[in-house]
Design a protein around this motif. Sequence first.
Motif, PDB file in Angstrom:
ATOM      1  N   VAL A 135       0.916   5.523   0.152  1.00 12.08           N
ATOM      2  CA  VAL A 135      -0.202   6.356  -0.152  1.00 12.08           C
ATOM      3  C   VAL A 135       0.821   7.547   0.564  1.00 12.08           C
ATOM      4  O   VAL A 135       2.046   7.856   0.901  1.00 12.08           O
ATOM      5  CB  VAL A 135      -0.552   6.551   2.038  1.00 12.08           C
ATOM      6  N   ASN A 136       0.124   8.825   0.098  1.00  8.99           N
ATOM      7  CA  ASN A 136       0.408   9.671   0.484  1.00  8.99           C
ATOM      8  C   ASN A 136       2.342  10.437  -0.219  1.00  8.99           C
ATOM      9  O   ASN A 136       2.915  10.941   0.026  1.00  8.99           O
ATOM     10  CB  ASN A 136       0.862   9.902   1.809  1.00  8.99           C
ATOM     11  N   LEU A 137       2.129   9.513  -2.345  1.00  9.49           N
ATOM     12  CA  LEU A 137       3.195  10.365  -2.206  1.00  9.49           C
ATOM     13  C   LEU A 137       2.828  10.533  -3.721  1.00  9.49           C
ATOM     14  O   LEU A 137       2.183  10.507  -4.648  1.00  9.49           O
ATOM     15  CB  LEU A 137       3.418   8.381  -2.657  1.00  9.49           C
ATOM     16  N   LYS A 188       1.397  -1.301  -0.200  1.00 10.06           N
ATOM     17  CA  LYS A 188       0.100  -0.261   0.309  1.00 10.06           C
ATOM     18  C   LYS A 188       1.152   1.230  -0.072  1.00 10.06           C
ATOM     19  O   LYS A 188       1.611   1.358   0.676  1.00 10.06           O
ATOM     20  CB  LYS A 188      -0.787  -0.091   1.476  1.00 10.06           C
TER      21      LYS A 188
END
Lengths: 596, 211
Positions: A4-6, A2
């Motif tokens: 996220v936040n990239l 997973k």
Amino acid sequence: MKVVNLIFSIALSSSLLVSPIALADLVLMDELELGNATGEGLGFALEDFVLSTDGASLNVTGIEDSSDNEIDINWTNLYVGGEVTEQERAAGVTKSVNVGSYLNPWVIQTVRGSMGDGENTPTYNETYSRVGSDVALLELATDSYSSNLQNSVTFAQYGYYESLGTGDASENIQTIMNDLNGDVADIQSRYNGVALFDELQDSITNSYFAPLNEGGIQPQELIVEGDQVDYDNAFAIEQPVYNDMAELYEIFEDTGWEANNNLLGAPRCSLGQVCNDSLLDNDIDNCNAACDTAREAYNEKVEEWEPLAEESFQTLSTLTASRQELQNRLNAKDSSGVTQYSYLERIADRDKFVELCGFGRDFTNCQSGLVNRKAGEKSSIDDIILSLNNGEVRRKGFDVGSTFEFTLNTTDQNGVVTTRDDFLDVKLKGLFIDGTSFRFWSRESDDLANPGAELNGELRLNLFARQISINACGDLCLVDPNVDGVFDPVKIANTTLNLDNFLISLNLGFGEIQPMKFSATSDGNFVFELTPPNPNAVGVDVNDTTAMQNFYDDYYANAPKSFVYVGDVNIGGNSIGSTTIDGFRAQYLRVQSRDL
Amino acid sequence: MIKNTLKTIALISVAVSSNAELVSMDESNLANISGQGGVYLSGEFSINKEGGPLWEDGTRPYYQLDGNGEPVVDNSISPDQCNNGVCGLRLAIKLNENSEGWYVIDDLSGGMSFEGLTLRTVNIKSAVDYDVWDDNTNDFQIVALDEEVLQIGLPGKVTFNDFKFKYAVANNGEFGVPLADGTAFKQTEIFGVELNGAITLQGNLLLFPVD
């Protein structure tokens, strides 16, 4: 996985000059060239490599002391470069290093397992023959060499045997092999006429399971077990009564009796008071009440205890006798044949033979085991000596340096908190890690409570360093405490721990039979586990004794062992000697982190 | 928002005439030039230098499961405060289908810049074979080859600007979300690394296929 936040992006632009004489351009490969590149793996090599963090500040965070204050850890330098001599190092010379090469590259590749493939099939590869052919493995491997001089493990063993005795490495290992062969010959000569190992094993089994009236060991062991239980029971009943009796005697003593010469053995009950024998029957008739009560209580308890003690004594005598009989049977000898050696002697000989010669069935030939392993090492050593005499040299390795600075809080005896700077400087000189590989593959878990795919792995780590130097001196070794960065080389040398000719060859995991498993627990700690050898993983029927015996024979003969050799440990120039841990193997290992 | 800055530099080699002015070249002159084919790269990129889109205000909330088992923000627990109000990237990997544990790279943020990364193919004409000794030359044998490899020239200096990350182990992939059976979210930080300044990274990386 997973993510996220990239959000990040790189845009490239490039310019290419194309000329008719395109010697070094990116060009299209034609079909013929493409056909030759099977592309199962990616090889890589680093030329003229240097890594140094000297110009950067590098901190390690997240490590806390016992008061939950974070410790300041400054990774002041990480250096990876080429191997230099001590003179070059003193002169400040640094070099670059080649990591792998075109013909001996580091490799990332996927390969298919070979277990179950016949040895003559084209897809068979012995290196992967312990993993099923229905899965692919991901392998990350460093450079590997077929030359014994360039192979760091065989070279380190050569160095180890060089230091071991008075001759050269080949002579020293030959001395060891002569001793081992002598031990084998001794065993074989004792059992003159035995051709197969199974004959010795069968005689041991027969002696063990023989009937009671024919000197059998196991029936006697059962008798000893029974007698032990009887004695334990009797003792368990006697012991509390004995303790009570001892307590009552102390109470009796405390009331102040003493031996009275006038009445045979009769006690006085308290200071100044006499126990009366008004009936003149050598028995106490009259005494002060407390003493009398205590004395009577004590005497009653003695009467209760005496038969229990007798029972204990009888059961102990029986047990002693049956143990003695067992010892006699274990040491019994016949006048001739294999059984002229006692049961214990035959077991010792059998175990020694297996250690020296392995699990081969032929008793007259030493086919594997320690003798065979030493012979293999000697052949590599002879090859190395030949190469060295021919003027061959080893390639250069790495120099790796790492220094840390720790700022800690210390509390003195008055409770005053000050800070203290600690240092750690680790240098690995002449480092080689050829022959190292990590292999990973996926299998379904065999834990029915937790089904799902699991990551399995195998590790072959070989690390050889000409010298590892560890120093924690830091500011205490400065020439002038007020001037940073200038160290006194004598002080540094006197406080450095040096490990010379350090080899660690760590082999964990043995294919499907004993994979390494990595996981993390639900409370946030990581787990690394090496399971016990698992016959179910390779389809062996656990109820079939012969198949299970063959399974374990194969495991003990073939699962790779690990070694640690340190040629010399010295502190500040004082040598402590060498260290060897030779041929160890983990049958079960579990490492789990814990939150302190 | 992430600001990206790009720098590109193109290398051009020019046939210089005797008076050193920039002049246009004719075909015959151009044909004589064997240019430096390949790519020369400089770049700067940053990850979450000013935070990311998920935790914009610099805090990471914790969740609880509602009646349907869906995560909703749990206001009774104060949210996790990111360092300096900037939350870095979180990457979680589970190695086994059946295990509860995840390996995590957390709070990854910072900038990295480099100049002079080159990328080209090189034809290898010879290579050293360390397994074979050549008695004639008294050195390792040189094997003649004709192979194309990809050569990546390392930039020499790589500059990091507040680059940091933490290595941790957690019991759920999503931050703050409890497990399906109600077990609270837990993440244990093992260690973190912060890097600032220029590191030296020299050399050439060769990449090629192997059988």
